[in-house]
Enzyme design. Structure first.
Site, PDB file in Angstrom:
ATOM      1  NE  ARG A  26      34.852  36.144  39.176  1.00 29.70           N
ATOM      2  CZ  ARG A  26      36.081  36.454  38.281  1.00 29.70           C
ATOM      3  NH1 ARG A  26      35.318  36.616  36.654  1.00 29.70           N
ATOM      4  NH2 ARG A  26      37.728  36.727  38.005  1.00 29.70           N
TER       5      ARG A  26
ATOM      6  CG  ASP B 277      41.695  33.016  39.789  1.00 34.32           C
ATOM      7  OD1 ASP B 277      41.524  34.172  39.577  1.00 34.32           O
ATOM      8  OD2 ASP B 277      41.170  31.912  38.925  1.00 34.32           O
TER       9      ASP B 277
ATOM     10  CG  ASP C  72      37.798  35.723  44.661  1.00 36.50           C
ATOM     11  OD1 ASP C  72      37.538  36.045  45.562  1.00 36.50           O
ATOM     12  OD2 ASP C  72      38.075  35.766  43.546  1.00 36.50           O
TER      13      ASP C  72
ATOM     14  NE  ARG D 222      37.614  40.208  36.676  1.00 34.61           N
ATOM     15  CZ  ARG D 222      37.486  41.260  38.113  1.00 34.61           C
ATOM     16  NH1 ARG D 222      36.443  41.391  38.283  1.00 34.61           N
ATOM     17  NH2 ARG D 222      38.224  40.060  39.176  1.00 34.61           N
TER      18      ARG D 222
ATOM     19  N   GLY E 141      40.312  40.959  40.762  1.00 36.53           N
ATOM     20  CA  GLY E 141      39.390  42.433  42.192  1.00 36.53           C
ATOM     21  C   GLY E 141      40.403  43.206  42.027  1.00 36.53           C
TER      22      GLY E 141
ATOM     23  CB  THR F 169      42.469  37.765  44.777  1.00 33.87           C
ATOM     24  OG1 THR F 169      40.922  37.235  45.215  1.00 33.87           O
ATOM     25  CG2 THR F 169      43.677  36.804  45.346  1.00 33.87           C
TER      26      THR F 169
ATOM     27  CG  ASP G 260      40.934  32.364  43.522  1.00 36.48           C
ATOM     28  OD1 ASP G 260      41.599  33.125  43.848  1.00 36.48           O
ATOM     29  OD2 ASP G 260      39.721  32.641  42.881  1.00 36.48           O
TER      30      ASP G 260
HETATM   31  P1  ADP Z   1      41.905  37.682  39.682  1.00 35.36           P
HETATM   32  O1  ADP Z   1      43.434  38.701  39.099  1.00 35.36           O
HETATM   33  O2  ADP Z   1      41.716  39.170  41.084  1.00 35.36           O
HETATM   34  O3  ADP Z   1      41.351  36.741  39.662  1.00 35.36           O
HETATM   35  P2  ADP Z   1      40.324  38.237  36.310  1.00 35.36           P
HETATM   36  O4  ADP Z   1      40.526  36.323  36.971  1.00 35.36           O
HETATM   37  O5  ADP Z   1      40.053  38.712  36.323  1.00 35.36           O
HETATM   38  O6  ADP Z   1      40.768  38.724  38.062  1.00 35.36           O
HETATM   39  O7  ADP Z   1      42.085  38.182  35.641  1.00 35.36           O
HETATM   40  C1  ADP Z   1      42.277  39.433  35.541  1.00 35.36           C
HETATM   41  C2  ADP Z   1      43.331  39.476  34.316  1.00 35.36           C
HETATM   42  O8  ADP Z   1      43.989  38.981  33.994  1.00 35.36           O
HETATM   43  C3  ADP Z   1      41.860  39.820  33.411  1.00 35.36           C
HETATM   44  O9  ADP Z   1      40.860  40.871  33.255  1.00 35.36           O
HETATM   45  C4  ADP Z   1      42.352  39.136  32.412  1.00 35.36           C
HETATM   46  O10 ADP Z   1      43.243  40.436  32.036  1.00 35.36           O
HETATM   47  C5  ADP Z   1      43.917  38.397  33.179  1.00 35.36           C
HETATM   48  N1  ADP Z   1      43.964  36.981  33.044  1.00 35.36           N
HETATM   49  C6  ADP Z   1      42.968  36.440  33.086  1.00 35.36           C
HETATM   50  N2  ADP Z   1      43.450  34.672  32.455  1.00 35.36           N
HETATM   51  C7  ADP Z   1      44.489  34.918  31.790  1.00 35.36           C
HETATM   52  C8  ADP Z   1      44.777  34.241  30.884  1.00 35.36           C
HETATM   53  N3  ADP Z   1      44.300  32.645  30.988  1.00 35.36           N
HETATM   54  N4  ADP Z   1      45.960  34.349  30.598  1.00 35.36           N
HETATM   55  C9  ADP Z   1      46.067  35.401  30.116  1.00 35.36           C
HETATM   56  N5  ADP Z   1      45.756  36.864  30.997  1.00 35.36           N
HETATM   57  C10 ADP Z   1      44.955  36.261  31.899  1.00 35.36           C
HETATM   58 MG    MG Z   2      40.444  35.715  40.455  1.00 35.24          MG
END
Ligand code: ADP
Ligand code: MG
Length: 228
Positions: free
Chosen positions: A173, A105, A129, A74, A13, A127, A131
């Site tokens: 979320r 996260d 969030d 994403r 995000g 972020t 979090d």
């Molecule tokens: P944010 O970083 O804002 O929390 P996301 O949760 O969508 O956003 O995570 C961003 C990207 O990080 C995901 O689209 C994915 O490519 C990568 N990612 C998330 N979780 C994992 C994981 N457990 N292992 C590897 N890559 C991950």
């Molecule tokens: Mg997140």
């Protein structure tokens, strides 16, 4: 291992302040004699090899902009072993010794996985969030909070004028920090967060009770003030 060249990316995000973080990374690295490349579109760009060279001026005029000039994404593929291996290949091909990841996260989980595959990463928490563990605040959270508060203040005028109750949904979320903090700041009747179970009937009861007319301090004091 000495780091001669790093990459920087924004992922997940978008959050206000991501561009300022990119700028800081690029300028600091270059001032320390480390080459920097931008990875366009988060982990997707890393997998596909979308790399651009940066110089000091590449990050001019971005500090005040919202969103992220490096684009974000994403990338479900990055959660797979094949995806990570493609990313490692890109790093080898472009001589990238380490990556600064800017995100939330999910981005941090990705950075951990990439580090475990031999590409050292550091994360900058960014972020709305809020979090991420081990930090009280993340880049973007305060701006997001203030934006929500400004919007709710405007909604309040209308809600009060029509004796209505407004239900406001904010982003986050699975994380309720933005809802909780802004809810407290604007004096919400009830705050629902994903971390805590709630009973709708109890909330409706609270809302009905809140609508009962009460004498506010303004209605008590204003006549007095005008009589003085
Ligand atoms: P944010 O970083 O804002 O929390 P996301 O949760 O969508 O956003 O995570 C961003 C990207 O990080 C995901 O689209 C994915 O490519 C990568 N990612 C998330 N979780 C994992 C994981 N457990 N292992 C590897 N890559 C991950
Ligand atoms: Mg997140």
């Amino acid at each position: 291992m000495s780091i001669k060249k790093i990459g920087v990316l924004t992922s997940g995000g978008d959050a206000p302040g991501m561009n300022a973080a990119v700028r800081a990374v690029v300028r600091t690295a270059l001032n320390k004699g480390v080459e920097v490349v931008g990875i366009v579109g988060g982990y997707t760009g890393l997998i596909n090899g979308e790399i651009i060279d940066f110089n000091l001026r590449s990050v001019s005029e971005i500090i005040h902009r919202g969103g992220t000039v490096l684009y974000s994404s994403r990338c479900p593929e990055f959660k797979t072993e094949e995806g990570i291996m493609k990313a490692v290949e890109t790093c080898k091909k472009h001589g990238i010794d380490g990556i600064v990841t800017i995100g939330g996260d999910g981005t941090f989980r990705g950075a951990r996985d990439l580090s475990l595959h031999g590409v050292p990463c550091v994360g900058i928490p960014a972020t709305i969030d809020n979090d991420i563990s081990s930090t009280d605040y993340t880049i973007g959270f305060d701006t997001a909070m203030n934006t929500v508060m400004e919007m709710v203040d405007r909604l309040r005028d209308t809600a009060q004028s029509h004796a209505r109750c407004s239900v406001v949904e904010v982003m986050g979320r699975g994380a309720g920090y933005l809802a909780l903090r802004t809810g407290i700041a604007v004096g919400a009747v009830a705050i629902l967060v994903p971390e805590v179970e709630y009973n709708v009937d109890e909330i409706v009861e609270k809302m009905i009770k809140t609508r009962e007319p009460v004498k506010s301090i303004l209605s008590l004091l204003l006549p007095r003030a005008s009589a003085r």
